[in-house]
Every structure is written in structure tokens, then in C-alpha cells.
Design an enzyme around this catalytic site. Structure first.
Site, PDB file in Angstrom:
ATOM      1  N   GLY A 117       0.778  -1.387  -0.057  1.00 38.99           N
ATOM      2  CA  GLY A 117      -0.069   0.032   0.004  1.00 38.99           C
ATOM      3  C   GLY A 117       0.954   1.357   0.052  1.00 38.99           C
ATOM      4  O   GLY A 117       0.384   2.306   0.478  1.00 38.99           O
ATOM      5  N   SER A 203       5.041  -5.425  -2.519  1.00 44.83           N
ATOM      6  CA  SER A 203       4.999  -3.999  -2.772  1.00 44.83           C
ATOM      7  C   SER A 203       5.606  -3.287  -1.480  1.00 44.83           C
ATOM      8  O   SER A 203       6.700  -3.553  -1.169  1.00 44.83           O
ATOM      9  CB  SER A 203       3.560  -3.254  -2.900  1.00 44.83           C
ATOM     10  OG  SER A 203       3.640  -1.971  -3.598  1.00 44.83           O
TER      11      SER A 203
END
Length: 533
Positions: A117, A203
Site C-alpha cells: 500500500g 509492494s
């Protein structure tokens, strides 16, 4: 110590942790024990805002751990995030545990998964990270919440003056370290082996696990690392110097019209979040804070200062889109060469040779590969390369290439968006191009065995077969430090200059072209990849 009370649908059960008893559930349908919303540190509120996480105090009685706790303070940024947590709150330092066997003597391997995120959004409650499937395969699985955005990364001279290491920021990483310590101290009560903790993430979660692999605060807590799309070196989210981070912090405090950190600490968390949004103070970066990072993590990797444990890492085939290079220009060879020349005026010829294009289709391919490398693919590879050079343990690398299937019929009004997400189709704007590969974040449900939790896509037999293969590779790695086994196609080692390509068919690919591309990118960044200096 574990005690049970039985009901028709599920059983409540109590487990003793180092600070007190918690009560979770036994889900009969899945045959998995679940503990949700387990606190691992004091709430970082009031005077504890922008301080290292503090240990929980012991409690009397039994804490309920049957539902997800609040997610960290964040804005609704990414369209692919689906939360099961009830709300946002600054009181968010909680983790979730799934296990199929609470017997301490069995000592199952442990997976601690950190959500992605961009360090500004995400939550351990997201269904794509659910630990049920992994637990059913004999792995105690933990997801972790950590502070985000300004709450997780603000550095400032006043904050640095409060610490004994004269640094600040990186509170998100310190949260993750605290969570790992909690797991180390408590996971045996949930059937896990505290000596066999594999950390994983996608991520920003992948950046996090690369950081945890490097930091002296955490490198001795882990037995293996899985990184999906990203590292803390070589990307736009790589570390700032402490001085730069502090100067940015001064500017931020000024923009928020505050006279001091003390004044900002008095603000309600929602007020602070709203003010940062109004001033567009959304993105934050880690810094070399003299503590979590005593020096530049790239230099630490080069010196071999990191956890010497097995590493499995990789990227997706469409981390970036060709239009991130071309913009709105048609995909012609001329437009592509013009775009590359604008990006790399001094190295243009080398780039067009290493990312060649001769027609519209190859232009889109080359531009997509370049965009992906510029975003996260180079960053992930250089991490694996440097670990491979200095560790006696094996490194394994993958390219996940399977595009998501069509949207389910009830979602045909959606279109692709930022970082693999989806948004409502805009009536007054041209449609976004369809996926030409596996977009950023597309592999998560496959790797974690959670396709059925995502109702947006019309999954088919191919998808479930790919998921079974990818998850089994991950399971093997978590259990043994090597993804091979279970009659899967052989996954070569990174040291052999090979990576595996995961799609309907599993193949291997020589990485010689990648190496040439990344040697050039490294040279531009002032790092001689050939010599390692």
C-alpha cells in the site's frame, strides 16, 4: 496453555501469551484456529505518537481476539483494497493469527506477512492476505498492521532530539520489529516454531521485508524472506538521508501551520490526517535514522550486513504500463524513441538497444518492460543480486506473468486503476488500456491461495491451477528454504542466472538481458554493478 469452550458452529478457545490470555475461535468449516486483533504494542497515541512502539502491559482476565481490530490511519487511495476491519484508528498496532494445530511440540513453520500500500494504505484484514489456506497447509500465518503515512514516517529535529540515537522517522519499521519480537516470544503457543519465521510482503510489504532483512534490529529474528515486487533500495521509495527527512519534516510542520511537534501531537488523528490530505502531504519515505538503518541500506547490502537466510523474490510482468513511458502518444517506434530520449538523453542509444522495438506491438512490450523496471522490477532484482553475492544461502527469483481473467459480470462497470486496483469507468474519459500481463499486486491471491476471496474476477480452472502451483512453491520455501519439490517444475537458483516464469505453463528464463539492463541503470545511479562498488 490452551482451553476450549464448544458451540455448534465454532469453538472459542483461550491461549496464554506473555502478557495475558486471549480468546479466539476454532472455525469448524476450515478446521483452522483464528485469533484476530491481537495487540502487540501499546496504542501509539498521545505522547506516544511518533515514538517507537512500547511494550504492552500485562492484563488480567481474557482479551477477546475474535474480530479484526481497526486499520491504521489512511486515506482511501487504492481501489483494490477490501477491508474487513471496522474503521481507521491511530490505535492500530494489532496482528492476526491462523493455525491448524495449537500443539507447541509440533513446531510448524511461521509466515509473517506485511501488507502493501505504498506505506500510506493497507491492512492485515484484507481477504487477499487471509491466512486460512496457508494454515491448512501446515504454516502458522500472521498478518501485521503498522503505522502509515505521516504517522509512520515523519522525521523532525524535535523528534530526533527525543531519541538516544539522535534520529527519527521509520516508526512503521519499528512497529514491524516489535511485531516480530511478539511473534518470536508467543508463536509457540499457537503451534509455531519461533526459530522458523519467514517474513513476506508485496509492494511496500516487500520493501519492508527487505528492510527487515537488512536492519540490525530484526535480521536475527527471521529464517527466510519472500519479497513480491519491491525493495528498499533502487526505487522511488528508497531511503532519504536523515538530514533530508528532517528538513522535509520541518516543511511539513510549517505547512500544517503548527508551531511544534507537541502541538501536532495534540491534534486528533483524523484532524491530522485531513490536514495532510489538504496539503497533499501523502507520500513519505524511510530514512537512514542511525537506528533501524545505521547507514545506507544499499551500502549495508554491499558489505554483506544483512540476515544470511534464503531469499525468494520476484516481480510481475506488468508492474508498469507502456503509457507511463509513452504518455498519450500512439505506440509508434518514433514516439517510443522520442520518449526514451526524454527520459535518458545521455544514454538514449543504450536504452533503445536494450529495450528494442520495431513495430507497434514491440513498442508496447518494450515500453512496458522499461516502465516496470523503473517502478519496482530493477529494485527487486538488485536486492536479490546483492544478497546472492554475499550469502551462502540460496536465492530464487521469479517473473509472474499470468494476466488476471475477465471481470465477473457484476463488475463490468469497472476498469483498471492505480497499482492493480479497479475504479468505476469514467464516462467522460477514454477507457484505460486492458492488461497486457500480470499487473502490480495481481499475484497475491494466487500465492496465498485466496482466489475465492476476490469476487471481482471471473476465476477459471487455469487460475486455480496456477494458484495451486505458486502457493506450493511458497509453501515449500517457507518449510524448507527451497521452493522445489511436490512434483513441481524445477525452479533454478538465481546464481545460475535463471528465473522461473509462472503462467499457465511454468518455464525458466535466462537473465542475461536483465543483467545488461540493470548494469546500465545501476551505472546511471552511480553504482557499478559489475564491480559491486
Amino acid at each position: 496453555m490452551v482451553s476450549f469452550s464448544t458451540s455448534a458452529a465454532q469453538s472459542a478457545l483461550q491461549v496464554q501469551t506473555t502478557k495475558g490470555q486471549i480468546e479466539g475461535i476454532y472455525a469448524q468449516e476450515s478446521d483452522v484456529y483464528e485469533f484476530k486483533g491481537v495487540p502487540y504494542a501499546k496504542p501509539p497515541v498521545g505522547d506516544l505518537r511518533w515514538k517507537a512502539p512500547q511494550p504492552m502491559e500485562s492484563w488480567q482476565g481474557v482479551k477477546q481476539a475474535k474480530s479484526f481490530a481497526s486499520r491504521p490511519m489512511q486515506l482511501p487511495i487504492f481501489g483494490d483494497m477490501n477491508f474487513r476491519s471496522p474503521k481507521i484508528s491511530e490505535d492500530s498496532l494489532y496482528l492476526n493469527i491462523w493455525s491448524n494445530d495449537l500443539t507447541p511440540q509440533n513446531k510448524q513453520p511461521v509466515l509473517v506477512y506485511f501488507h502493501g500500500g505504498g506505506f500510506i494504505a493497507g491492512d492485515g484484514s484484507e481477504p487477499r492476505y487471509d491466512g486460512t489456506s496457508m494454515a491448512q497447509n501446515g504454516i502458522v500465518t500472521v498478518t501485521v498492521n503498522y503505522r502509515l503515512g505521516i504517522f509512520g514516517f515523519l522525521a523532525h529535529p524535535e523528534l530526533s532530539a527525543e531519541t538516544d540515537y539522535a534520529g527519527s522517522g521509520n516508526y512503521a519499521f519499528l512497529d514491524q520489529v516489535a511485531a516480530l519480537h511478539w511473534v518470536k516470544d508467543n508463536i509457540a503457543a499457537f503451534g509455531g516454531d519461533p526459530q522458523r519465521i519467514t517474513i513476506a510482503g508485496e509492494s511496500a510489504g516487500s520493501m519492508s521485508v527487505s528492510a527487515l532483512m537488512i536492519s540490525p534490529l530484526s535480521k536475527d529474528l527471521i529464517a527466510g524472506v519472500i519479497g513480491e515486487s519491491g525493495s528498499v533500495v533502487g526505487s522511488n521509495l528508497s531511503t532519504n538521508s536523515l538530514h533530508t527527512a528532517e528538513q522535509n519534516g520541518i516543511e511539513i510542520v510549517n505547512k500544517l501551520a503548527a508551531k511544534s511537534i507537541a502541538e501536532l501531537r495534540k491534534l486528533d488523528a483524523q484532524q491530522l490526517l485531513d490536514k495532510t490530505a489538504q496539503q497533499q502531504l501523502i507520500w513519505f519515505r524511510p530514512n537512514i535514522d542511525n537506528h533501524f538503518f545505521p547507514e545506507d541500506p544499499l551500502q549495508m547490502l554491499q558489505k554483506g550486513q544483512y540476515a544470511k537466510v534464503p531469499l525468494l523474490a520476484g516481480v510481475n510482468s506488468q508492474e508498469g504500463s507502456f503509457n507511463q513511458v509513452l504518455g498519450e502518444r500512439p505506440p509508434t517506434v518514433e514516439n517510443y524513441q522520442t520518449a526514451v530520449k526524454q527520459l535518458y538523453p545521455e544514454h538514449y542509444q543504450q536504452f533503445v538497444e536494450l529495450y528494442p522495438a520495431t513495430d507497434s506491438g514491440s513498442v508496447m512490450d518494450a515500453a512496458q518492460e522499461l516502465a516496470s523496471d523503473r517502478f519496482l522490477s530493477y529494485s527487486t532484482w538488485i536486492w536479490a543480486e546483492l544478497v546472492n553475492r554475499g550469502s551462502e544461502h540460496d536465492v530464487f527469483y521469479y517473473l509472474y506473468a499470468h494476466p488476471r481473467p475477465q471481470l465477473a459480470p457484476e463488475y463490468d462497470d469497472m476498469e483498471p486503476a492505480l497499482a492493480g486496483g479497479l475504479v468505476k469507468k469514467a464516462k467522460d474519459k477514454p477507457a484505460q488500456p486492458s492488461s497486457r500481463g500480470a499487473v502490480h499486486s495481481a499475484e497475491i491471491e494466487y500465492a496465498m491461495g485466496n482466489l475465492a476471496s476476490n469476487k471481482v474476477f471471473d476465476w477459471n480452472d487455469d487460475d486455480y491451477a496456477i494458484s495451486a502451483n505458486m502457493q506450493q512453491y511458497f509453501i515449500n520455501f517457507i518449510k524448507t528454504g527451497n521452493p522445489n519439490g511436490s512434483e513441481l517444475p524445477e525452479w533454478p537458483e538465481f546464481a545460475d542466472n535463471q528465473r522461473i516464469v509462472i503462467d499457465k505453463q511454468i518455464t525458466t528464463q535466462d537473465m542475461s538481458l536483465l543483467r545488461k539492463r540493470y548494469e546500465l541503470m545501476s551505472a546511471i545511479n552511480g553504482f557499478d554493478l559489475k564491480s559491486g562498488k
